[in-house]
Each structure stands twice: as C-alpha cells, then as structure tokens.
Design a protein around this motif. Sequence first.
Motif, short mmCIF file in Angstrom:
data_model
loop_
_atom_site.label_atom_id
_atom_site.label_comp_id
_atom_site.label_asym_id
_atom_site.label_seq_id
_atom_site.Cartn_x
_atom_site.Cartn_y
_atom_site.Cartn_z
N ARG A 1 -3.97 5.27 -11.74
CA ARG A 1 -3.59 4.52 -10.55
C ARG A 1 -4.41 4.96 -9.33
NH1 ARG A 1 2.99 4.27 -11.50
NH2 ARG A 1 2.92 2.36 -12.75
N PRO B 1 2.13 -2.80 -7.52
CA PRO B 1 3.45 -2.39 -8.01
C PRO B 1 4.17 -3.59 -8.60
CG PRO B 1 3.12 -1.72 -5.72
CD PRO B 1 1.98 -2.59 -6.10
N ARG C 1 0.83 -1.21 0.00
CA ARG C 1 0.00 0.00 0.00
C ARG C 1 0.87 1.26 0.00
NH1 ARG C 1 -5.29 1.17 0.77
NH2 ARG C 1 -5.83 3.09 1.84
N LYS D 1 2.41 1.79 -3.40
CA LYS D 1 1.46 2.41 -4.33
C LYS D 1 1.44 3.93 -4.15
CE LYS D 1 -1.86 -1.36 -4.85
NZ LYS D 1 -3.28 -1.73 -4.73
#
Length: 175
Positions: A160, A169, A92, A95
């Motif tokens: 994204r 990723p 997370r 990202k």
Amino acid sequence: MPHPPAYVRSIERALDLLQLLCLVLASAALAVLIASFGWLVFGRYVLNATPTWVEQLALLLICYIAFLGAAAGVRDDSHIGVTLFRDLLPARAQKLVIIAVDLALAGFGIAMLAAGASLMAFGWDTLLPMLNLPESVRTGAITSLGALMAVFAGTRALLRIVHFRNWAPRAPEDI
C-alpha cells in the motif's frame, strides 16, 4: 484503477496460497477434533473406557484452529476493527490510517512471534499431560500466528505504501 504490476500479483498469489494452507490446516485440525470427540463418546459409552487424552488433544487443536483462522482473517483484512472515524476522513487520510493499522498489526505479530519463540524455548522440556508432546507444540500456535500476522499485514502495508496513489480504501458498503 490500473492493473497491479506482475510482482504484486505474484506476491498476492503466494500470500493467497499461504492463507489457503492456514485454512486447510485449521480445517484438518477441526476434523481431527470432531473425530476425537466421536472416539471419546464411543469409548465412554460403548467400551466403558474413557480415553483421557482427548481433552488435552482438544485443547491443543483449538489453539491451532483459532490462531490459523485468525491469521487467515488478517490476510483477508477481515479482522475486527472499528472504522467509523476512519470512514469519516478524506480518502488520503483514510489511506494513512489503514497503513498505520497494517503496520500496527505487523508489529503486534512480530511481538507475538518473539514472545512465542521465547515460550517455545522455555517449554520444550515440559510435556503436555497424556499426550507426551513438548509444551512447545501448544505455544507453536502463538508463534505461527505472530509470524503469519507479520507477513500478511506487513506485506499489505508495504504494498500500500509503494502503490499509495493507485489504490483506494474500500467503501463501507463493500465490506
């Protein structure tokens, strides 16, 4: 991972075509560069009359070759980057860092676009030596790279963000 929605595929296709155009133009510029240096050698050693415009044309073409190639690299997400610390983060957080990098690239592209447009306006009345083209033709390479960076990185960041949960990723071995 589910297939992306149709609008994402359409955007990706359009950006792929724009990237292909960048690569075709850069390749054509490279071919012209090689041919002009062939003419330079022929003129210097066979005709004994060196074409003096080749150097200025080469400088102009190198700008476009480098900047269009860089734009294609931004589209491929293969621009230079140090990912060691990002790769150590949880998925997370990775990202979020990737999106931040895309937004930073897009912002840098917008800054290049603005500065390039200013340079183009400033240099319109100045001619490139031996080519008799406005200096703005050379600074057009900077301006086009800025616009392309903003489009490629900005679109990628927006997609994204919109699809935050549905993409992952790339693993370091995929790169």
